[in-house]
Design an enzyme around this catalytic site. Sequence first.
Site, PDB file in Angstrom:
ATOM      1  N   SER A 115       7.004  20.071   9.212  1.00  0.00           N
ATOM      2  CA  SER A 115       6.995  19.549   7.843  1.00  0.00           C
ATOM      3  C   SER A 115       5.767  18.692   7.554  1.00  0.00           C
ATOM      4  O   SER A 115       5.228  18.706   6.449  1.00  0.00           O
ATOM      5  CB  SER A 115       8.255  18.720   7.594  1.00  0.00           C
ATOM      6  OG  SER A 115       9.407  19.519   7.717  1.00  0.00           O
ATOM      7  N   HIS A 162     -13.570 -27.462  -7.374  1.00  0.00           N
ATOM      8  CA  HIS A 162     -12.225 -28.050  -7.474  1.00  0.00           C
ATOM      9  C   HIS A 162     -11.778 -28.131  -8.941  1.00  0.00           C
ATOM     10  O   HIS A 162     -10.880 -28.907  -9.277  1.00  0.00           O
ATOM     11  CB  HIS A 162     -12.170 -29.435  -6.840  1.00  0.00           C
ATOM     12  CG  HIS A 162     -12.850 -29.518  -5.516  1.00  0.00           C
ATOM     13  ND1 HIS A 162     -12.235 -29.163  -4.327  1.00  0.00           N
ATOM     14  CD2 HIS A 162     -14.113 -29.872  -5.171  1.00  0.00           C
ATOM     15  CE1 HIS A 162     -13.080 -29.324  -3.332  1.00  0.00           C
ATOM     16  NE2 HIS A 162     -14.236 -29.746  -3.814  1.00  0.00           N
ATOM     17  N   SER A 292       0.492 -14.468 -30.335  1.00  0.00           N
ATOM     18  CA  SER A 292       1.817 -15.051 -30.125  1.00  0.00           C
ATOM     19  C   SER A 292       2.691 -14.734 -31.318  1.00  0.00           C
ATOM     20  O   SER A 292       2.235 -14.796 -32.469  1.00  0.00           O
ATOM     21  CB  SER A 292       1.713 -16.577 -29.948  1.00  0.00           C
ATOM     22  OG  SER A 292       2.985 -17.178 -30.038  1.00  0.00           O
ATOM     23  N   ARG A 332       7.268   9.715  16.110  1.00  0.00           N
ATOM     24  CA  ARG A 332       7.487   9.311  14.718  1.00  0.00           C
ATOM     25  C   ARG A 332       8.958   9.056  14.475  1.00  0.00           C
ATOM     26  O   ARG A 332       9.816   9.504  15.222  1.00  0.00           O
ATOM     27  CB  ARG A 332       6.969  10.324  13.685  1.00  0.00           C
ATOM     28  CG  ARG A 332       7.748  11.592  13.403  1.00  0.00           C
ATOM     29  CD  ARG A 332       8.773  11.577  12.265  1.00  0.00           C
ATOM     30  NE  ARG A 332       8.360  10.939  11.033  1.00  0.00           N
ATOM     31  CZ  ARG A 332       8.090  11.594   9.906  1.00  0.00           C
ATOM     32  NH1 ARG A 332       8.190  12.911   9.865  1.00  0.00           N
ATOM     33  NH2 ARG A 332       7.768  10.935   8.821  1.00  0.00           N
TER      34      ARG A 332
END
Length: 487
Positions: A115, A162, A292, A332
């Site tokens: 597969s 900062h 808004s 797997r």
Amino acid sequence: MLGMAGGDSRYLLDTYRSPLASRYASPEMCFLFSDRNKFRTWRQLWLWLAEAEQTLGLPITDEQIQEMKSNLDNIDFKMAAEEEKKLRHDVMAHVHTFGHCCPKAAGIIHLGATSCYVGDNTDLIILRNAFDLLLPKLARVISRLADFAKEHANLPTLGFTHFQPAQLTTVGKRSCLWIQDLCIDLQNLTRVRDDLRFRGVKGTTGTQASFLQLFEGDHDKVEKLDRMVTEKAGFKRAFIITGQTYTRKVDIEVLSVLASLGASVHKICTDIRLLANLKEVEEPFEKQQIGSSAMPYKRNPMRSERCCSLARHLMGLVMDPLQTASVQWFERTLDDSANRRICLAEAFLTADTILNTLQNISEGLVVYPKVIERRIRQELPFMATENIIMAMVKAGGSRQDCHEKIRVLSQQAAAVVKQEGGDNDLIERIQADAYFSPIHSQLEHLLDPSSFTGRASQQVQRFLEEEVYPLVKPYAGVMEVKVELSL
């Protein structure tokens, strides 16, 4: 998905759809991860396998090959869904469905394969093609921002460390910080795309035992079969070693570079959102756009917010392949399958969306120089104090005396700004103080913002010419493509 592919119109309103597909990502990226593309690629892989097996001497007829070619797109999704429900195996459901429309070839479809021959190889083809969609989009974003950087290379602006006022930089130099991150992303995406290897023709546990049996122990033919199918799929290399699947470390690499791209976009769009609050730079805002529902005056940076929102999702997706790769027992386990169906597609659809949106943003960024200039005027007097001290020393003054004078005046000016909400009047105070009369005529020059930006302009020019333009040059043919956001 099968209901949608079968044409069930109720799917559009009565069933959950991923917003990535229904609202955000491009039709091209959505198609890559569609059922139709996936299962058509499965059929193409079965055809390539049959062609290579025939070339190497297995009893497969031209008529069988032609029958498969003629039915690559003739997929009965309803039948496949019924077969999968009955068999509980998606690959065998499509083997039967393909065989139904190819009765002569039915017996040789999927011959010797497991597969993952169609599953994993298809995933790798889709991943490669998805990178090929993303790379030009990323290059276009870099190019648009490069134009912006060049245009504003000399425009001084207040720098922040900062998020506190720092030395001046330029608007163009700041945008080069964004561009540099995206250039790293472009290089990383290109590297991972080019490093993709085909799983190839390896059999159930990666030993190629079934193919060795088909070719009666002829190792050379088995290796040729692997190479032939790999070349047909457009890959330069295939893995020599696999289990039943290709190593899931590949998925980590793929989603890691996409997550890193997400981090870059999040930083860029966060900066734009902060600049919008400062009223210095804004993303595009359309004439009839509403910011808004309650506050008509608002101009919310919704595109940048969308990028940040989706970038967080993209950054988080890398945890899926990290955990999946760690639990693939031996050759797997199947606990990777359902997870990968989600995370691989969502990563590329998310990356596609944020690049489309960021291109749209970068094509319409608006700069407000007067606001930027006003903010510089508020902070520059404090930054200029060292230059003023040096000028006074050159004029014969004492460094210590000058420092104390400016210290006192600076605190008085700071009190006006912080306690009274007034403008920074330090320069006016210096002009009014007779002590500084030897340099009063120099103050305008000492406060020229361009003298505080160092080599920012030169850095922008060198960076664009030496690093950015050569990197995006291979994508010159698609640079004019524009992006229209539907929502």
